[in-house]
Design a protein around this motif. Structure first.
Motif, PDB file in Angstrom:
ATOM      1  N   GLU A  68       0.944  -1.228   0.232  1.00 60.33           N
ATOM      2  CA  GLU A  68       0.411   0.555   0.133  1.00 60.33           C
ATOM      3  C   GLU A  68       1.138   1.357  -0.487  1.00 60.33           C
ATOM      4  O   GLU A  68       0.686   2.472  -0.612  1.00 60.33           O
ATOM      5  N   ILE A  69       1.940   0.982   0.553  1.00 61.15           N
ATOM      6  CA  ILE A  69       2.365   2.345   1.026  1.00 61.15           C
ATOM      7  C   ILE A  69       3.400   2.690  -0.823  1.00 61.15           C
ATOM      8  O   ILE A  69       3.835   3.208  -1.387  1.00 61.15           O
ATOM      9  N   GLY A  70       3.476   1.703  -0.895  1.00 68.32           N
ATOM     10  CA  GLY A  70       4.470   1.086  -2.358  1.00 68.32           C
ATOM     11  C   GLY A  70       3.495   2.383  -3.561  1.00 68.32           C
ATOM     12  O   GLY A  70       3.820   2.733  -4.601  1.00 68.32           O
ATOM     13  N   GLY A  71       1.774   1.713  -3.624  1.00 70.96           N
ATOM     14  CA  GLY A  71       1.169   2.095  -3.733  1.00 70.96           C
ATOM     15  C   GLY A  71       1.065   4.063  -4.161  1.00 70.96           C
ATOM     16  O   GLY A  71       0.618   3.810  -4.875  1.00 70.96           O
ATOM     17  N   LEU A  72       0.900   3.755  -2.694  1.00 70.47           N
ATOM     18  CA  LEU A  72       1.111   5.943  -2.496  1.00 70.47           C
ATOM     19  C   LEU A  72       2.040   6.354  -3.353  1.00 70.47           C
ATOM     20  O   LEU A  72       1.995   7.336  -4.191  1.00 70.47           O
ATOM     21  N   LEU A  73       3.337   6.179  -3.045  1.00 70.33           N
ATOM     22  CA  LEU A  73       4.502   6.558  -3.654  1.00 70.33           C
ATOM     23  C   LEU A  73       4.623   6.328  -5.399  1.00 70.33           C
ATOM     24  O   LEU A  73       4.210   7.837  -6.150  1.00 70.33           O
ATOM     25  N   ASP A  74       3.671   5.817  -5.661  1.00 68.40           N
ATOM     26  CA  ASP A  74       3.588   5.726  -7.528  1.00 68.40           C
ATOM     27  C   ASP A  74       2.139   6.434  -7.698  1.00 68.40           C
ATOM     28  O   ASP A  74       2.386   7.019  -8.659  1.00 68.40           O
ATOM     29  N   ILE A  75       0.969   7.188  -6.751  1.00 70.10           N
ATOM     30  CA  ILE A  75       0.407   7.721  -7.154  1.00 70.10           C
ATOM     31  C   ILE A  75       1.334   8.944  -7.284  1.00 70.10           C
ATOM     32  O   ILE A  75       0.847  10.335  -8.035  1.00 70.10           O
ATOM     33  N   LEU A  76       2.319   8.893  -6.001  1.00 70.11           N
ATOM     34  CA  LEU A  76       2.135  10.408  -6.706  1.00 70.11           C
ATOM     35  C   LEU A  76       3.197  11.302  -7.421  1.00 70.11           C
ATOM     36  O   LEU A  76       3.364  12.032  -7.445  1.00 70.11           O
ATOM     37  N   LEU A  77       4.206  10.069  -7.517  1.00 76.98           N
ATOM     38  CA  LEU A  77       5.030  10.452  -9.138  1.00 76.98           C
ATOM     39  C   LEU A  77       4.358  10.638  -9.979  1.00 76.98           C
ATOM     40  O   LEU A  77       4.890  11.438 -10.444  1.00 76.98           O
ATOM     41  N   ALA A  78       3.156   9.719  -9.913  1.00 81.49           N
ATOM     42  CA  ALA A  78       2.315  10.356 -11.577  1.00 81.49           C
ATOM     43  C   ALA A  78       1.843  11.477 -11.531  1.00 81.49           C
ATOM     44  O   ALA A  78       0.884  12.063 -12.236  1.00 81.49           O
ATOM     45  N   HIS A  79       1.972  12.087 -10.098  1.00 82.82           N
ATOM     46  CA  HIS A  79       1.593  13.299 -10.382  1.00 82.82           C
ATOM     47  C   HIS A  79       2.384  14.368 -10.452  1.00 82.82           C
ATOM     48  O   HIS A  79       1.824  15.282  -9.507  1.00 82.82           O
ATOM     49  N   GLY A  80       3.625  13.966 -10.596  1.00 79.64           N
ATOM     50  CA  GLY A  80       4.586  14.995 -10.514  1.00 79.64           C
ATOM     51  C   GLY A  80       4.874  15.467  -8.773  1.00 79.64           C
ATOM     52  O   GLY A  80       5.970  16.005  -8.414  1.00 79.64           O
ATOM     53  N   GLY A  81       4.659  14.401  -7.988  1.00 84.30           N
ATOM     54  CA  GLY A  81       5.359  13.813  -6.532  1.00 84.30           C
ATOM     55  C   GLY A  81       4.570  14.620  -5.595  1.00 84.30           C
ATOM     56  O   GLY A  81       5.097  14.693  -4.025  1.00 84.30           O
ATOM     57  N   GLU A  82       2.916  15.018  -5.446  1.00 81.77           N
ATOM     58  CA  GLU A  82       2.713  16.218  -5.355  1.00 81.77           C
ATOM     59  C   GLU A  82       1.931  15.864  -5.287  1.00 81.77           C
ATOM     60  O   GLU A  82       0.735  16.112  -6.314  1.00 81.77           O
ATOM     61  N   ARG A  83       0.540  15.864  -4.116  1.00 86.65           N
ATOM     62  CA  ARG A  83      -0.924  15.629  -4.304  1.00 86.65           C
ATOM     63  C   ARG A  83      -1.741  16.493  -3.298  1.00 86.65           C
ATOM     64  O   ARG A  83      -1.556  15.531  -1.644  1.00 86.65           O
ATOM     65  N   ASP A  84      -2.579  16.843  -3.283  1.00 87.19           N
ATOM     66  CA  ASP A  84      -3.537  17.101  -2.117  1.00 87.19           C
ATOM     67  C   ASP A  84      -4.479  16.006  -1.460  1.00 87.19           C
ATOM     68  O   ASP A  84      -4.103  15.027  -1.910  1.00 87.19           O
TER      69      ASP A  84
END
Length: 444
Positions: A287-303
């Motif tokens: 789950e932590i890895g999935g979170l990192l993938d999502i953040l990377l897909a949005h330029g490393g930052e997400r609300d």
């Protein structure tokens, strides 16, 4: 030579207070025994101890909600008669009236003050603005989040301008990020002269919370509740949860709570203090890895709220995954933003063997895992019963969800190749599986 000034008279004080309760069969149970305790002007005092040690009972006795079985309770040096007139309480479960709006719930705090309607309305309006609820005055409790409900509780408590604000585990029902935000808000209100607050009494079972807010930390033992130790906390505000001095204080208080730290012990010069044993969010490395993938897909930052939509978890689960990633220093969480750190980017980009090595270093840096590895290393050729490891965790973290914590420990530790777990036998042992060339399963 002039004499030293006399110490200020405590706002509230107990002297030799004990409290007995009787069960349905008439058997007596001593909850508090011979407790001397005081709240002084101009301080935040945190009372820390395991569940059942009498923390909440002490608060209620101190402000007159319940009487002591023996001993004396004082208000400004005089025997307390009835309810402490200068105290207000914020409860853990919000205690709002569901049929009243935000404005009406706050106005309840002025019930005994007899203010003219105009002045009362001004007070209510000012305090609602102070706690960040402007725009929600006509909402009902069922329409509010947990954090907003507790803001209403805080506003209701301070609208009468008490000198002593008592808080009974006020953040324990909130998610992690909301609790962190409200702790900062409470300290801001304490320092704001317009609130009239002189002191704050915080009841908590969380060491980090006590160190974050408390100027003085009073540690209670249990069975029966007694004052075991007081620790002065001179860390300057604002306090950072990652500051080395903050972490050292957390470790010192942790050792005092668990009874393993001797007063004369010191950390040798040049050797960093060992990280404290802390609860882990019960989420998997996957789950932590999935979170990192999502953040990377949005330029490393997400609300945070956008991230919650991305994950499709319930909001509490999203908060837990973010907190776990923050513990491992893979993300930062300023306000409502979740940001990939440089280390987080390295983990996402790494091949499996390197990813394991990077996360192993972070995981082993957590005091929880260092303690378990030491425990297992005492018998390196033989696994230990899972119950022994759970007992170790329970002794250090008496208020934690031990089954959930153990599940997270197993998942993270297996991934990092620190130890193995045989679920059928319920046994944990040091890692003896494949080396870094193989990435272990992380869904377990």
């Amino acid at each position: 030579m002039s004499a030293a000034p006399a110490p200020p008279i405590p706002i509230a004080r107990t002297c030799g207070v004990s409290r007995l309760f009787r069960d349905e069969d008439g058997r007596e149970r001593v909850v508090l025994a011979n407790v001397d305790f005081e709240v002084r002007p101009g301080e935040v005092v945190a009372v820390l101890g395991p569940s059942g040690c009498g923390k909440s009972t002490l608060l209620r006795i101190l402000i007159g909600l319940i009487p002591p079985s023996t001993g004396v309770v004082e208000q400004h040096g005089k025997p307390l008669e009835g309810i402490h007139s200068g105290a207000a309480v914020v409860f853990q479960n919000f205690a709002l009236f569901p049929w009243l709006t935000v404005e009406e719930n706050v106005r309840v705090g002025l019930h005994a003050h007899g203010l003219p309607d105009g002045e009362a309305s001004t007070r209510v309006r000012e305090v609602i603005a102070a706690v960040g609820l402007t725009g929600a005055t006509r909402a009902y409790p069922k329409e509010l989040s947990g954090g907003m409900k507790q803001r209403v509780g805080i506003a209701r408590a301070i609208v009468g301008r008490p000198e002593l604000l008592c808080m009974d585990e006020p953040f324990s029902a909130l998610d992690i990020l909301t609790a962190e935000l409200l702790r900062s808000e409470v300290y801001r209100l304490f320092k704001d002269p317009s609130t009239g607050l002189s002191s704050v009494l915080l009841i908590t079972h969380l060491i980090e919370e006590a160190v974050y807010l408390g100027d003085r930390i009073v540690i209670l033992g249990a069975n029966p509740g007694t004052v075991r130790r007081e620790i002065a906390n001179a860390l300057p505000h604002p306090r950072s949860l990652r500051d080395p001095a903050f972490l050292r204080m957390v470790a010192d208080v942790h050792d005092a709570v668990t009874g393993v730290h001797l007063p004369e012990e010191t950390v040798p010069a040049g050797r960093p203090a060992e990280a404290p044993i802390v609860p882990l969010p019960n989420v998997s490395i996957g789950e932590i890895g999935g979170l990192l993938d999502i953040l990377l897909a949005h330029g490393g930052e997400r609300d945070l709220f956008a991230l919650d939509r991305d994950t499709e978890y319930d909001f509490g689960r999203t908060i837990a995954v973010c907190k776990a990633a923050e513990l491992l220093e893979l993300v930062d969480t300023p306000r409502q933003r979740v940001l990939l750190t440089d280390l987080g980017r390295s983990v996402v980009a790494a091949r499996p063997p390197e990813r394991v090595r990077l996360l192993r270093r972070q995981i082993l840096g957590l005091g929880t895992f260092a303690a378990i590895v030491r425990f297992l290393a005492a018998t390196p050729d033989a696994p230990r019963p899972g119950e022994e490891v759970r007992d170790l965790l329970a002794a250090q973290l008496p208020a934690a969800d031990i089954p959930g914590l153990f599940e997270a420990v197993v998942n993270w530790g297996r991934y990092a190749q620190l130890f193995e777990y045989d679920a059928a036998a319920d046994e944990l042992g040091l890692w003896g599986g494949p080396g870094d060339g193989d990435e272990p399963d992380d869904d377990g």
